[in-house]
Structures are given as C-alpha cells and as structure tokens.
Design an enzyme around this catalytic site. Structure first.
Site, short mmCIF file in Angstrom:
data_model
loop_
_atom_site.label_atom_id
_atom_site.label_comp_id
_atom_site.label_asym_id
_atom_site.label_seq_id
_atom_site.Cartn_x
_atom_site.Cartn_y
_atom_site.Cartn_z
NE ARG A 1 -27.10 -51.46 6.55
CZ ARG A 1 -25.86 -51.55 7.22
NH1 ARG A 1 -24.87 -52.37 6.66
NH2 ARG A 1 -25.66 -50.95 8.27
NE ARG B 1 -23.21 -59.31 8.63
CZ ARG B 1 -22.37 -59.11 7.81
NH1 ARG B 1 -21.04 -58.95 7.90
NH2 ARG B 1 -22.91 -58.95 6.62
CD GLU C 1 -18.49 -55.71 9.22
OE1 GLU C 1 -19.03 -55.06 9.83
OE2 GLU C 1 -19.02 -55.71 8.11
CB SER D 1 -17.76 -51.04 10.73
OG SER D 1 -17.43 -52.05 9.96
NE ARG E 1 -23.56 -59.18 2.05
CZ ARG E 1 -22.82 -58.13 2.25
NH1 ARG E 1 -23.21 -56.94 2.35
NH2 ARG E 1 -21.49 -58.25 2.73
#
Length: 426
Positions: free
Chosen positions: A261, A390, A348, A351, A276
C-alpha cells in the site's frame, strides 16, 4: 456497485442511505441517465426490428414486381443503418457515464450501523482481557525492537521510509505468528488455504472496490498490473463472472500474503515504528455466501479473528464502525483493536466487513437459489485474521520485560523451535 432497479423503485431510500454516508442525493441524476439510456436502447431496438421487417418486405415487393415500394423500403433500411452507429455511440457514452457514477458511490450502510462522522463515533461492543499492570514504564516497540532484530535503518536504506527488515529472532517470531494464524484458520475455523497471485489486473481491483477511487493508494507495475493491497482482492475475485453452485456455499478462503500500500493520503501518521508499512504480511479471511447467510457468516468471521488474539493473550476490544468510518465497499464493519501499552490505548488490528452484494455486482458473481430459474448475486465478506506486523508489535509491547527481552506467548511455542524469549543483542 448498486442495483439500478432498487434505485428506480426506492429513490428516497437510496438517497437516505447516501445521506447517512454524508453524501448529497444522487437518485435524480442517476435516474435521468438511466431513463436516457433506456430510451436510446428502445430506439435502437425499434430501429433494428423495423430494419429486419423492411428487409423481408423488400423481397416480397420485388417478387410482386413493385419496384417503387422496394426502392422506398431500401431507402428506409439505408436510413436506419446510417443512423445506427451514432445511436450506438450515444448508448455507450450514456452507459459509461451511468456506470462511472454508480461505481463511484460507496455501499449503503446496514440499518444497525451507528450514524457518525469519524472514528470518534464508533461504538464499543465488547472487551476481552485485562491490560497488563507493568512494574516498569513500558516502552514503544520502536525503541526496544531494534536490539531484538527490527532493522528500521536497513529497510529504509534499501527501500525508503516505511520499509523494515526483520532479522534473526525477530524474523522467526514474525514467521511463527503468520504460520500460527494460518494453521488456526484452516484447521480450526474451516477456511481453505489459497496461495493467490500478488499481481492483478484492473478488473480485479474494480471488483472489490479499490478502483477507480483509490488508485493513488496502490502500487502499479510498468505493464499495467497492480500489487495487491490485501489478499481480499485475489480471493474474492476467484468467483468473478461465475455462477457458484448452491451446494458449494458458503465458500471460505484464507491466504497469507504480502500486501502493498502506497497510502498516499496518510502521510505523517504512524510513520515511526512497524505499525504502518508500505509492505506487510496479513492472513486474510474471505467468505462468499448466499444473502441469508451473510449476517451469521459475519459473526463467524469476527470470532475467527478474535480467537487469534485470545490464543495469544492479547487484550482487545470490538468496535462497531459508524457510517463515517466504514470502508468504501462495506455495509457493516467490526474493528478489533488490540491494546498497546506504550500508547496506553487500543489500536486497530483487524477489520471484518460484510459487503452484502456490493462487490458481487461489480464482479458479476452469482448463484442460483434452489427452485428458481433466475440467478442472484452472492454476498461477500472479508477480514484480517490477522495483520501479522501489527500482531508482532502487540506481542512485543505486551510481553516486554524490564531488561528489554520479550517472552514468547505459549501458543507460538510449536513454531519457535524451542525459543521462549527474545533477548536483546549485547
């Protein structure tokens, strides 16, 4: 993609759904294009029917010796033939405009999704585990991780910011986490393991909703392919343009893949540490099912992701996302947020989204209900089970010791070759 029939029959409800997403009403514009498109198609169909009819009448007129009538019919056929290309071009133009408008509109939220503008309006559903009471000040993983093998400098030297090299015991822990997650999702939760392509065409990213809206957040190769931002793209598109037998549903798939990403719109956020990254690994979960199964499948998928956190002893909370914080393709999303001691908050880590038939319409993925002649669109769901990097951060921070070492969770023992503790280099 949205059902144009639903918009025709329920324009007010459609606009109300858009309003919950913070968008202006669009049904009037959509229906105007739709009406124009249908009018052109009708004109083309009438013209083609008349052309076929006139062509037959020409032969009859010639057979009857009526040359004048035959010539008049020929002129009519020629006029229809001459006008058809312009009408077809107009049909394509209006159809593309309608398609582009529908493709740019996010999914409508489910009725039980809370109204809100951003993450501050998300609703906490539940919590699991109790954050550890440290007898020393817990450090950020970015501070003590380098001594354990988190090589931020090496990764940045090779590839730039937001790339990290994992070395030695850190690489082993990362691999152990990934294999543990994958084994758990396949052996205990019934997901079929897939090793999918990492490079996909435009159509695949359109199908799951990343294109055209989020092109700037992706990496594209020089030959026009795209690096996947998540295995959701590859896994979900395995049913694109198919009619899946009812007996095969639900389809449950999982994959451990690198994800890429560019995150062009997130500069300045979480640029420090391993949270990230431009390249990371994730165990993705995808389910494809009949519409009446999707709510239960959503619950099941979320439980599969929660089970990983529970097995690792990582405290977390489950959040129901509000309308303003949901992803483009989701109609309902739960986020799992893991406790990070250094930040004294939950962050987070997964999801889990129910997309309804939104992606299936874009992919033309269908099934045929028992006893019915017509096909229907499937429902698709996706979630992280989990993001490996993460989870690595969460393990490091929650299991850190005062001397800079990290205890390995018991669930990972079979994957660590006897290593029970990560120790800093002298």
């Amino acid at each position: 993609m949205h059902d144009i029939r639903f918009i025709r029959e329920n324009p007010a409800a459609f606009d109300a759904g858009l309003a919950r997403r913070g968008l202006a009403p669009l049904s009037t514009q959509i229906l105007a294009l739709d009406e124009q498109s249908r009018a052109i198609k009708t004109q083309l169909q009438v013209g083609q029917a008349r052309r076929n009819e006139a062509s037959k009448l020409i032969g009859q007129a010639m057979g009857a010796g009526d040359k004048d009538k035959a010539e008049a019919l020929k002129a009519e056929v020629a006029a229809i033939k001459e006008s058809t290309p312009a009408l077809e071009a107009q049909d394509r133009e209006v159809g593309e405009a309608l398609g582009a408008m529908l493709a740019a509109i996010p999914n409508l939220p489910a009725d039980d999704v809370p109204q809100g503008d951003d993450e501050a309006d998300n609703v906490e559903v539940s919590r699991w585990g109790t954050p550890r009471d440290f007898d020393f000040a817990p450090q950020d993983h970015a501070d003590f991780g380098p001594a354990l093998g988190l090589d931020f400098e090496g990764g940045a030297a090779l590839s730039g910011a937001r790339f990290t090299a994992l070395r030695g015991q850190m690489a082993r822990l990362h691999r152990a986490l990934a294999q543990f997650m994958l084994d758990r999702q396949t052996a205990e939760n019934g997901y079929e393991e897939v090793n999918p392509p990492l490079l996909v065409r435009d159509e695949a990213l359109f199908g799951t909703g990343q294109l055209p809206k989020f092109a700037e957040d992706l990496f594209r190769t020089t030959d026009g392919r795209w690096l996947i931002p998540t295995a959701e793209v590859s896994l979900t598109n395995l049913v694109a343009n198919q009619i899946v037998p009812l007996s095969d549903l639900p389809v449950r798939l999982t994959a451990l893949t690198p994800c890429f990403r560019s995150e062009a719109g997130s500069a300045g956020r979480d640029t420090r540490g391993f949270i990230r990254q431009h390249q990371f690994e994730k165990v993705e979960l995808v389910a494809i099912c009949a519409p009446d199964e999707s709510e239960a499948e959503h619950e099941r998928m979320c439980a599969a992701a929660e089970g990983i956190l529970q097995a690792l002893g990582l405290p977390y909370r489950k959040m129901l996302l509000c309308t303003g914080d949901m992803g483009f393709g989701a109609r309902k999303t739960w986020d799992l947020e893991v406790w990070l001691p250094s930040q004294n908050t939950y962050r987070e880590i997964s999801s889990v989204s129910n997309c309804g038939d939104f992606q299936a319409r874009r992919m033309n993925a269908r099934y045929k209900p028992e006893g019915e002649k017509q096909t229907r669109f499937l429902h698709t769901l996706n979630g992280s089970g989990l993001a490996v990097g993460r989870t690595l951060v969460a393990v490091l921070e929650n299991y850190q010791q005062a001397d800079g070492s990290v205890i390995v969770p018991e669930a990972l023992a079979p994957y660590m070759g006897g290593v029970t503790r990560l120790t800093p280099k002298a």
